[in-house]
Design an enzyme around this catalytic site. Structure first.
Site, PDB file in Angstrom:
ATOM      1  N   ASP A  36      16.682 -13.639  -6.459  1.00 46.76           N
ATOM      2  CA  ASP A  36      17.882 -13.818  -5.648  1.00 46.76           C
ATOM      3  C   ASP A  36      18.905 -14.613  -6.479  1.00 46.76           C
ATOM      4  OD1 ASP A  36      18.156 -14.293  -2.059  1.00 46.76           O
ATOM      5  OD2 ASP A  36      19.686 -13.922  -3.570  1.00 46.76           O
ATOM      6  N   GLU A  80      23.689 -16.654   5.934  1.00 45.64           N
ATOM      7  CA  GLU A  80      22.681 -17.504   5.280  1.00 45.64           C
ATOM      8  C   GLU A  80      22.670 -18.917   5.873  1.00 45.64           C
ATOM      9  OE1 GLU A  80      23.525 -15.169   1.109  1.00 45.64           O
ATOM     10  OE2 GLU A  80      22.091 -16.792   1.088  1.00 45.64           O
TER      11      GLU A  80
HETATM   12  C1  GLC Z   1      22.289 -13.883  -1.444  1.00 44.46           C
HETATM   13  C2  GLC Z   1      21.193 -13.451  -0.488  1.00 44.46           C
HETATM   14  C3  GLC Z   1      20.631 -12.086  -0.788  1.00 44.46           C
HETATM   15  C4  GLC Z   1      21.694 -11.203  -1.394  1.00 44.46           C
HETATM   16  C5  GLC Z   1      22.083 -11.796  -2.748  1.00 44.46           C
HETATM   17  C6  GLC Z   1      23.215 -11.005  -3.417  1.00 44.46           C
HETATM   18  O1  GLC Z   1      22.155 -15.241  -1.740  1.00 44.46           O
HETATM   19  O2  GLC Z   1      20.105 -14.345  -0.331  1.00 44.46           O
HETATM   20  O3  GLC Z   1      20.127 -11.548   0.454  1.00 44.46           O
HETATM   21  O4  GLC Z   1      21.197  -9.887  -1.569  1.00 44.46           O
HETATM   22  O5  GLC Z   1      22.475 -13.154  -2.646  1.00 44.46           O
HETATM   23  O6  GLC Z   1      24.397 -11.118  -2.687  1.00 44.46           O
END
Ligand code: GLC
Length: 646
Positions: A317, A507
């Site tokens: 991530d 988030e």
């Molecule tokens: C974010 C999220 C993830 C996402 C990634 C790219 O922090 O946790 O779900 O796909 O970054 O945007």
């Protein structure tokens, strides 16, 4: 000196809590509850992969595992560093232009592709994006209900159709990969990502997760489908108190049977990518702290890649590797050695590239591990038809009727005075509430931008708010809008429709803190105030709540004659009027078929999805055809703002 038994017990607990990692012997206990799957290899594909791998230098191999963000890299740098993948984060648009057209997205994708092919001929670049409820970063795209609403539909065929439509939209913009679906099985609804989860029911998550992957990846070779991502591996929805990126306490059995359910479905559907979770895992059977998932070799490699025979790629991530002990965003051999194949390092990608080449040359990353990562990446890339078969038009991003159907099927009726709904087509309606004409509240986070707090109705030219849909349905003369309900006299109308709800979030920014509670009107007092102004004033009140999670709403429901949980329905407000207003002519009224994917709280501290005495259980909800009322007054605690037990 004889130690008091209690002292010994505490000492033992402390010792257990400080155990840094599971001893190897315990690995079996972690793996045992999971099935053993067999790898499905294609000989021709493997031969193509091997041939391509042999031709790569260490520098080129490292270029395949580094994933920069499009705002931080140019096509020339893609060529110089032989980069094999990019992403756009929420709010990352070509040229930093939020209104960039599909053609502009496609043009940039083609520039990146040409640069990558110049550096490593025959090895394509793949661009990943969060198309999590339609192609939500691109203006004009249809926005579907977020997963929590799709969970309320329980309709796997619908979810597959949405996956297929979303894949077409992503292909129209020249991209190849979506970081979806989220397969979290949420345990505490304070988590700001509850709405990205289908349900707290593992079986439903498995069924809908499998359907989503099948829809997204259908026709991949023909340039129609895209790579799907099973995320966030593992137990992202199980963190204590719903703290985003926190620690999930679960036994190995719960890991397999609750949090792992979605992954078994996704693997059955042939998912080609998995995203590691920011969260950590502590084994609640023996208190072993296994640490951050991004560094968990047992789960990333021992379980996913070996026992479950996953042959695709694991992507980290966003700067997730930087959270590992001893790591920085720009330098983390430990994550790669644990089983991360592509590192999402949005901005510090150049330093990461250089540090990782050095780590390979110094043997801190075994060449065999680098080769395995690149092999997996090549296997995924060669499973994809790189040429899009979808025209780069706004129409290709849109599926309004499919989304309208999804909205209809997602609505859950929690309270209803018999006979009130559907309202007659002749009804004169007073519309109140801060969410009635707000596409941002109707769509939620991940809509044009990451948090969508800056999003305005102008960002959604294709969208219809509930207010606009009511005007289209009933005509302007029959619809009066009074946002705070302070001006109009409800007695002059046949009904009041109050549209309230959470402001958008994504988030951790959506986490409800431990010092707060689930009472919606505590965070949004204006939503209670507007109901206090219109309730009991001569017209029945139909309340529609937009939310990313179940909330404590007794005080709001007590001031409503009907109460609809609408979740985050997206761009098609007409899906709501289809149920609120009687249909034309002979068409039958569909009634409410949505049923709760999570329990609905009866108190402000009922955070747990395992709550024994909710207002409504999972599967709860009314059809609207009941002849006996659900209108009994709900208890409202004397102290409306209790501090909940930790
Ligand atoms: C974010 C999220 C993830 C996402 C990634 C790219 O922090 O946790 O779900 O796909 O970054 O945007």
């Amino acid at each position: 000196m004889r130690q008091h038994p209690r002292f010994l017990a505490i000492a033992l607990l402390l010792a257990l809590h400080t155990t840094p990692h599971a001893a190897d012997g315990a690995t079996d206990a972690v793996l045992k509850p999971w099935p053993v799957r067999s790898p499905q290899r294609d000989a021709a594909l493997e031969a193509r992969v091997e041939a391509a791998l042999q031709g790569l230098s260490v520098r080129q191999k490292v270029g395949q595992i580094v994933q920069p963000e499009i705002r931080a890299i140019t096509p020339a740098q893609v060529r110089e560093y032989a980069i094999g993948t990019v992403l756009n984060g929420g709010g990352g648009w070509p040229g930093n232009d939020r209104s960039a057209s599909p053609a502009q997205w496609k043009a940039l994708a083609e520039e990146f592709q040409a640069a990558a092919q110049a550096a490593t001929p025959g090895i394509p670049l793949i661009w990943g994006t969060d198309a999590v409820h339609g192609h939500n970063n691109v203006r004009g795209a249809t926005l579907f209900p977020h997963n929590i609403g799709l969970g309320a539909t329980r309709d796997a065929e619908l979810v597959r159709d949405i996956g297929r439509a979303t894949a077409r939209a992503v292909r129209a913009s020249g991209l190849h990969w979506t970081f979806a679906p989220t397969l979290a099985v949420v345990q505490d609804v304070r988590w700001g990502r509850t709405y990205e989860s289908f349900s707290s029911d593992p079986a439903l998550v498995r069924r809908l997760g499998e359907a989503s992957v099948r829809g997204l990846q259908e026709g991949m070779k023909q340039g129609l489908g895209v790579l799907a991502t099973a995320k966030h591996y593992l137990a992202d929805g199980g963190t204590r108190r719903g703290i985003d990126q926190g620690v999930a306490h679960a036994t190995p059995l719960e890991l397999a049977q609750v949090h792992g359910a979605g992954y078994l479905g996704a693997l059955d559907a042939g998912v080609l990518t998995v995203m590691a979770s920011f969260s950590s895992w502590t084994d609640s059977a023996d208190y072993t702290a296994h640490g951050k998932m991004h560094g968990n070799t047992t789960l990333l490699t021992g379980l996913l890649k070996q026992r479950l025979a996953f042959d695709g790629l694991v992507v980290s991530d966003w700067d997730g590797v930087g959270q590992l002990p001893g790591c920085r965003n720009e330098d983390c051999p430990a994550a790669i050695n644990a089983g991360i194949d592509i590192v999402m390092v949005p901005f510090q990608w150049k330093a990461f590239h250089e540090n990782t080449v050095r780590a390979v040359e110094q043997g801190r990353i075994p060449m065999a591990r680098l080769d395995d990562a690149v092999r997996r990446i090549l296997r995924v890339k060669f499973s994809l038809g790189m040429q899009s078969a979808v025209p780069a038009t706004v129409e290709a991003l849109q599926s309004p009727e499919l989304a309208r159907r999804a909205v209809r099927e997602s609505l859950v009726l929690l309270k209803h005075r018999p006979g009130l709904l559907p309202l007659k087509r002749s009804a004169r309606v007073l519309v109140v509430g801060a969410a009635a004409d707000s596409m941002a509240r109707q769509a939620g986070g991940w809509s044009v931008s990451w948090q969508a707090r800056d999003a305005t109705n102008a960002d959604f030219p294709q969208g219809t708010t509930l207010l606009a849909a009511l005007r289209q349905r009933l005509g302007d003369a029959q619809v009066t809008f009074d946002e705070d309900g302070a001006t109009q006299d409800p007695a002059r109308f046949d009904a009041v429709i109050a549209v309230i709800g959470e402001a958008p979030y994504a988030e951790g920014e959506g986490d409800i803190r431990v010092t707060d509670n689930l009472r919606h009107s505590r965070r949004y007092p204006q939503d209670l105030a507007v109901l206090q102004r219109v309730a009991g004033r001569g017209a029945p009140v139909v309340t529609v709540l937009y939310s990313g999670r179940p909330l404590y709403v007794n005080d709001l429901a007590n001031r409503s004659d009907a109460f609809v949980a609408a979740w985050l329905p997206g761009s098609e407000g007409a899906g709501l009027t289809d149920l609120l207003i009687a249909p034309d002519g002979s068409k039958p009224w569909p009634g409410f078929t949505g049923r709760l994917p999570f329990p609905w709280p009866a108190g402000p501290c009922q955070f747990s999805t395992r709550e024994a005495r909710p207002w409504w259980p999972v599967g709860g909800g009314l059809s609207g055809r009941e002849t006996t009322g659900s209108t009994a007054r709900l208890p409202e605690p004397a102290d409306p703002q209790p501090v909940c037990p930790l």
